[in-house]
Design an enzyme around this catalytic site. Sequence first.
Site, short mmCIF file in Angstrom:
data_model
loop_
_atom_site.label_atom_id
_atom_site.label_comp_id
_atom_site.label_asym_id
_atom_site.label_seq_id
_atom_site.Cartn_x
_atom_site.Cartn_y
_atom_site.Cartn_z
N SER A 21 0.45 -0.94 0.12
CA SER A 21 -0.20 -0.12 -0.46
C SER A 21 1.34 0.98 -0.19
O SER A 21 0.65 2.01 -0.77
CB SER A 21 -1.22 0.03 1.43
OG SER A 21 -1.62 -1.19 0.66
N THR A 66 -6.13 -3.48 8.54
CA THR A 66 -6.17 -4.36 7.20
C THR A 66 -6.45 -5.74 8.54
O THR A 66 -6.78 -5.06 9.47
CB THR A 66 -5.20 -4.72 6.01
OG1 THR A 66 -5.09 -5.93 5.66
CG2 THR A 66 -3.62 -4.43 6.79
N LYS A 70 -10.64 -6.01 10.66
CA LYS A 70 -11.76 -4.75 10.07
C LYS A 70 -12.56 -4.76 10.63
O LYS A 70 -13.46 -3.89 10.22
CB LYS A 70 -11.07 -5.63 8.62
CG LYS A 70 -10.46 -5.25 7.31
CD LYS A 70 -10.45 -6.00 6.40
CE LYS A 70 -9.16 -5.58 5.43
NZ LYS A 70 -9.47 -5.74 3.80
N GLY A 133 -15.16 -15.99 5.72
CA GLY A 133 -14.37 -14.75 6.78
C GLY A 133 -14.61 -13.50 6.44
O GLY A 133 -15.47 -12.97 5.58
N GLY A 134 -13.36 -12.66 7.24
CA GLY A 134 -13.44 -11.19 6.76
C GLY A 134 -13.52 -10.91 5.34
O GLY A 134 -14.05 -9.90 4.84
N ALA A 135 -12.30 -11.69 4.50
CA ALA A 135 -12.78 -11.23 2.82
C ALA A 135 -13.19 -11.53 2.35
O ALA A 135 -13.59 -10.08 1.44
CB ALA A 135 -10.98 -12.19 2.75
N TYR A 222 -2.45 -11.70 -3.31
CA TYR A 222 -1.75 -11.12 -4.36
C TYR A 222 -0.19 -12.05 -4.09
O TYR A 222 0.09 -11.93 -2.78
CB TYR A 222 -2.01 -10.48 -4.63
CG TYR A 222 -1.80 -9.57 -3.74
CD1 TYR A 222 -0.18 -8.69 -3.16
CD2 TYR A 222 -2.61 -8.79 -2.66
CE1 TYR A 222 0.08 -7.56 -1.98
CE2 TYR A 222 -2.71 -8.31 -1.86
CZ TYR A 222 -0.92 -7.31 -0.99
OH TYR A 222 -0.81 -6.65 -0.40
#
Length: 278
Positions: A21, A66, A70, A133-135, A222
């Site tokens: 980021s 992140t 979150k 999950g959170g993703a 990624y």
Amino acid sequence: MPSNQPDRYGVIGYPVSHSRSPYIHQLFAQQTDQNIQYDLIEVPPGILKAKIQEFMEEGGKGLNITLPHKSVVATYVDDMSARAVTAGAVNTLVFRDDVLYGDNTDGTGLVTDLENNQRFRIKGAKILILGAGGAARGIIGPLLNAHACSIVIANRTFEKAIDLADRFKQLGTVTACEIGALTSEHSFNLIINATSAGLKGGAWLYPPSIVNMDALCYDLSYSEVPTPFMQWTSELGAARSIMGWGMLVEQAAESFFIWREIQPNTKPVLEQLTGKTA
């Protein structure tokens, strides 16, 4: 603070050293002539709220959040966007007159990458999400709002898949499915890996029959090299297998716009990260 000092932003996570980021936001700032500083801030869960408050009191303008923070950050904010409320998770914080405002750009980032960069038509698509999950939580609402035909959630713990499907069923057709119940009778246009399974080369839990030659397979993770999920789906004959660089850049661009009210051009940034034309 002198006007020549950069406005401070950053990303908080645990761990966070792997994050790209800062590089992405540096490129956005150069492109749009914005004077900002963007830092990596590693914060364990126990002191998260205090660190956010400290950053805010020191004049910081905003933060990205992140893993693994979150969901808990959503309980700290004074106000949040509708998409953050729907997701029950926050990945972008804005500090406005001592008010802590939360947003979630993950799903928007994925939808933008799919439709603009990958030329994938979400409208009418049958989608399988691996993981609950959170993703997964951050992407289901935007996919339904983009008029996906249906979403099936499969997860190692079936109860979590049921809970997540129930959370979003008012927005569209969302169902939970046990891993063992996924068969070749299911035909998906898009298969999204929202788990960490296989990232370290472990055994893949999901049946090979779910992958068909018409499917776009998308790993939210990624890496510099193809992920195990990409390798697995490619070997099984998927039409395309890609990873989440595009989502990473597009969600960052949405955060940048929230903070700076300027929309950066993501294409050259994505090209620099991947060495490919978006």
